[in-house]
Design a protein around this motif. Structure first.
Motif, PDB file in Angstrom:
ATOM      1  N   PRO A  87       0.812  -1.229   0.000  1.00 39.96           N
ATOM      2  CA  PRO A  87       0.000   0.000   0.000  1.00 39.96           C
ATOM      3  C   PRO A  87       0.841   1.272   0.000  1.00 39.96           C
ATOM      4  CG  PRO A  87      -0.962  -1.613   1.467  1.00 39.96           C
ATOM      5  CD  PRO A  87       0.352  -2.195   1.004  1.00 39.96           C
ATOM      6  N   GLU A  88       1.994   1.226   0.637  1.00 36.80           N
ATOM      7  CA  GLU A  88       2.852   2.422   0.689  1.00 36.80           C
ATOM      8  C   GLU A  88       3.526   2.727  -0.645  1.00 36.80           C
ATOM      9  OE1 GLU A  88       2.985  -0.209   2.733  1.00 36.80           O
ATOM     10  OE2 GLU A  88       5.073  -0.766   3.215  1.00 36.80           O
ATOM     11  N   ASP A  89       3.365   1.839  -1.631  1.00 40.56           N
ATOM     12  CA  ASP A  89       3.860   2.138  -2.968  1.00 40.56           C
ATOM     13  C   ASP A  89       2.868   3.001  -3.764  1.00 40.56           C
ATOM     14  OD1 ASP A  89       5.093  -1.220  -3.108  1.00 40.56           O
ATOM     15  OD2 ASP A  89       6.269   0.609  -2.799  1.00 40.56           O
ATOM     16  N   THR A  90       1.706   3.223  -3.197  1.00 35.81           N
ATOM     17  CA  THR A  90       0.710   4.049  -3.872  1.00 35.81           C
ATOM     18  C   THR A  90       1.237   5.460  -4.070  1.00 35.81           C
ATOM     19  OG1 THR A  90      -1.146   2.778  -2.997  1.00 35.81           O
ATOM     20  CG2 THR A  90      -1.596   5.050  -3.667  1.00 35.81           C
ATOM     21  N   ALA A  91       1.232   5.902  -5.327  1.00 35.98           N
ATOM     22  CA  ALA A  91       1.769   7.214  -5.664  1.00 35.98           C
ATOM     23  C   ALA A  91       1.577   7.455  -7.158  1.00 35.98           C
ATOM     24  CB  ALA A  91       3.265   7.303  -5.328  1.00 35.98           C
ATOM     25  N   VAL A  92       1.844   8.656  -7.573  1.00 34.23           N
ATOM     26  CA  VAL A  92       1.987   8.948  -8.997  1.00 34.23           C
ATOM     27  C   VAL A  92       3.461   8.744  -9.342  1.00 34.23           C
ATOM     28  CG1 VAL A  92       1.790  10.665 -10.824  1.00 34.23           C
ATOM     29  CG2 VAL A  92       0.095  10.601  -8.979  1.00 34.23           C
ATOM     30  N   TYR A  93       3.694   7.943 -10.345  1.00 38.45           N
ATOM     31  CA  TYR A  93       5.059   7.618 -10.752  1.00 38.45           C
ATOM     32  C   TYR A  93       5.427   8.413 -11.997  1.00 38.45           C
ATOM     33  CZ  TYR A  93       5.367   3.849  -7.386  1.00 38.45           C
ATOM     34  OH  TYR A  93       5.426   3.130  -6.218  1.00 38.45           O
TER      35      TYR A  93
END
Length: 126
Positions: A87-93
């Motif tokens: 879940p902590e990988d959630t982001a705009v890449y």
């Protein structure tokens, strides 16, 4: 150089995604490449990079062992494979291109990169 990132989406924890970044207007071998990510209210953070000169790869500690960055010069495309998503990988890449000869200490600074893609959203949630 114009960059077009894609491949984001909604994935369950433990899943995988492969992000792509296509470069137009210049060959990918001329540049060093980076992937960064950002969540609302936080600074953009380094994820991975490929040094243009030599092709060495570097990863943030938070993704090391789960992430593989690669480059297909024939397609002018760089990829970011992320496995065991959290879940902590959630982001705009965001993908970025910078000078081919970027030194190691410059690779993880967003200020070192001259060109940026528009970003692709990755959401890790059950």
């Amino acid at each position: 150089v114009q960059l077009q990132a894609s491949g984001g989406g909604l994935v369950q924890p433990g899943g995988s995604l492969r992000l792509s970044c296509v470069a137009s207007g210049g060959t990918s071998s001329r540049y060093s490449w980076g992937w960064f990510r950002q969540v609302p209210g936080k600074e953009r953070e380094f994820v991975a990079a490929i040094r243009g000169s030599g092709g060495s790869r570097y990863y943030a500690e938070s993704v090391k062992g789960r992430c593989t960055m690669s480059r297909d010069s024939a397609k002018d495309t760089v990829y970011l494979q992320i496995d065991s998503l959290r879940p902590e990988d959630t982001a705009v890449y965001y993908c970025a291109a910078g000078p081919r000869g970027l030194i190691l200490s410059s690779l993880w600074s967003q200020n070192s990169y001259d060109y940026w893609g528009q970003g692709t959203q990755v959401t890790v949630s059950s």
